[in-house]
Design a protein around this motif. Structure first.
Motif, PDB file in Angstrom:
ATOM      1  N   LEU A 194       0.821  -1.203   0.000  1.00  0.00           N
ATOM      2  CA  LEU A 194       0.000   0.000   0.000  1.00  0.00           C
ATOM      3  C   LEU A 194       0.858   1.257   0.000  1.00  0.00           C
ATOM      4  CD1 LEU A 194      -2.722  -1.028   2.618  1.00  0.00           C
ATOM      5  CD2 LEU A 194      -2.794  -1.275   0.127  1.00  0.00           C
ATOM      6  N   THR A 195       0.332   2.315  -0.579  1.00  0.00           N
ATOM      7  CA  THR A 195       1.044   3.593  -0.603  1.00  0.00           C
ATOM      8  C   THR A 195       1.329   4.069   0.809  1.00  0.00           C
ATOM      9  OG1 THR A 195      -0.038   4.198  -2.676  1.00  0.00           O
ATOM     10  CG2 THR A 195       0.928   5.986  -1.393  1.00  0.00           C
ATOM     11  N   GLY A 196       2.568   4.396   1.079  1.00  0.00           N
ATOM     12  CA  GLY A 196       2.947   4.869   2.405  1.00  0.00           C
ATOM     13  C   GLY A 196       3.254   3.756   3.390  1.00  0.00           C
ATOM     14  N   SER A 197       3.049   2.504   2.978  1.00  0.00           N
ATOM     15  CA  SER A 197       3.311   1.338   3.836  1.00  0.00           C
ATOM     16  C   SER A 197       2.705   1.498   5.236  1.00  0.00           C
ATOM     17  CB  SER A 197       4.823   1.081   3.945  1.00  0.00           C
ATOM     18  OG  SER A 197       5.369   0.744   2.702  1.00  0.00           O
ATOM     19  N   PRO A 198       1.383   1.586   5.334  1.00  0.00           N
ATOM     20  CA  PRO A 198       0.748   1.727   6.652  1.00  0.00           C
ATOM     21  C   PRO A 198       1.072   0.521   7.534  1.00  0.00           C
ATOM     22  CG  PRO A 198      -0.867   1.141   4.979  1.00  0.00           C
ATOM     23  CD  PRO A 198       0.387   1.466   4.251  1.00  0.00           C
ATOM     24  N   PHE A 199       1.141   0.778   8.854  1.00  0.00           N
ATOM     25  CA  PHE A 199       1.566  -0.275   9.772  1.00  0.00           C
ATOM     26  C   PHE A 199       0.658  -0.331  10.994  1.00  0.00           C
ATOM     27  CE2 PHE A 199       3.633   3.564  11.280  1.00  0.00           C
ATOM     28  CZ  PHE A 199       3.459   3.497  12.653  1.00  0.00           C
ATOM     29  N   PHE A 200       0.756  -1.449  11.704  1.00  0.00           N
ATOM     30  CA  PHE A 200       0.131  -1.620  13.015  1.00  0.00           C
ATOM     31  C   PHE A 200       1.232  -2.103  13.954  1.00  0.00           C
ATOM     32  CE2 PHE A 200      -1.631  -4.267  16.323  1.00  0.00           C
ATOM     33  CZ  PHE A 200      -2.647  -3.472  16.827  1.00  0.00           C
ATOM     34  N   THR A 237      -2.427   2.130  12.190  1.00  0.00           N
ATOM     35  CA  THR A 237      -3.662   2.361  11.446  1.00  0.00           C
ATOM     36  C   THR A 237      -4.288   1.030  11.067  1.00  0.00           C
ATOM     37  OG1 THR A 237      -4.615   3.524   9.540  1.00  0.00           O
ATOM     38  CG2 THR A 237      -2.519   2.401   9.200  1.00  0.00           C
ATOM     39  N   THR A 238      -5.528   1.100  10.594  1.00  0.00           N
ATOM     40  CA  THR A 238      -6.199  -0.091  10.088  1.00  0.00           C
ATOM     41  C   THR A 238      -5.527  -0.541   8.796  1.00  0.00           C
ATOM     42  OG1 THR A 238      -8.327   0.522  11.058  1.00  0.00           O
ATOM     43  CG2 THR A 238      -8.379  -1.002   9.208  1.00  0.00           C
ATOM     44  N   LEU A 239      -5.243  -1.823   8.695  1.00  0.00           N
ATOM     45  CA  LEU A 239      -4.642  -2.372   7.480  1.00  0.00           C
ATOM     46  C   LEU A 239      -5.707  -3.079   6.660  1.00  0.00           C
ATOM     47  CD1 LEU A 239      -1.297  -3.874   8.849  1.00  0.00           C
ATOM     48  CD2 LEU A 239      -1.764  -1.553   8.030  1.00  0.00           C
TER      49      LEU A 239
END
Length: 266
Positions: A194-200, A237-239
């Protein structure tokens, strides 16, 4: 190859349906501004509930048979519960029956033929696959892609997840400390596709043999079946999984990472 199978839970309409009308309106919040052309869109558009109308004809070999067919439809549909509506045999729409099924005798049929119409509302507008994704990956020193901290036993493992639907989907991660050690900070999951590589990122401690469960659809986190939202790192954040192949990166101690979700389509 998918096949056409029109049914609602236990009610199989067989060859009786003659038409299927389907619509899913796009909801958009807009505000009109005086002395200005157009409108101001207040939020991104989203899909509203999906409405489906099925029409068809019941063919009775006798008056009793025609009435029995109508009674079966009424009885099984009037549950008031959410059910699975199928057009294709490999995907379904979570939906409710709305209004009353309408039955109209066909002129000249002496009561043997009845036209009917039934309307459904899919409160969740997505079509869900009958084949769920369920994959477990064991992370150990030997199976890891990289060692981030040998002393602390922190490893990195990239996991390939194929979302076969054409829409994004949320998943459930079940991380079990079953490799002889507890899970301590960090336990981090990233979708690098995903754009920005969101993580939890979870900061808590999961004792050996216990389970950290993250439901990204509901955004609920439990540690050993106890809800724990306090140990989530700020910035997490939610993945979700985009359509196609996603790379999920796990960073943490040895464990088993189980990923589950149901692919869905627009």
């Amino acid at each position: 190859m998918p096949t056409i199978t029109i049914k609602f839970d236990t009610v199989d309409f067989g060859a009786t349906p003659e038409s299927w009308h389907e619509a899913s309106p796009i909801r958009i919040s807009q505000q009109e501004v005086p002395d200005r052309f157009g409108a101001v869109v207040m939020a991104p558009p989203v899909l509203g509930g999906r409405r489906v109308m099925i029409t068809g004809t019941i063919f009775g070999v006798s008056l009793q048979d025609a009435r029995d067919q109508m009674d079966i439809i009424r009885k099984r549909i009037f549950t008031g519960k959410r059910g699975k509506l199928y057009f294709w045999d490999d995907r379904y729409l979570n939906s409710y029956v709305i209004g009353d099924p309408k039955f109209t005798p066909v002129a000249g049929s002496t009561g043997l033929l009845w036209d009917y119409s039934i309307e459904f509302l899919g409160d969740d507008p997505f079509w869900y696959s009958t084949t769920a994704f369920d994959q477990s990956t064991v992370v150990t020193a030997g199976s890891a892609d990289a060692t981030l901290d040998a002393t602390g036993q922190i490893y990195r493992k990239d996991i390939s997840v194929n979302n076969t639907g054409n829409a994004f989907s949320y998943g459930i991660f079940t991380i079990t400390a079953d490799q002889g050690t507890s899970l301590v900070n960090p336990t981090r999951i990233t979708n690098t596709t995903l754009t920005g590589s969101p993580f939890f990122h979870y900061n808590g401690t999961v004792s050996a043999t216990k389970v950290l469960k993250i439901d990204f659809g509901q955004f609920i986190v439990t540690n050993d079946a106890v809800k724990d939202m306090n140990n989530i790192l700020i910035g997490s954040t939610t993945l979700w999984f985009e359509a196609g192949v996603n790379t999920i990166r796990y960073e943490g101690r040895p464990c088993t990472v189980k990923i589950q979700f149901t692919p869905r389509s627009y």
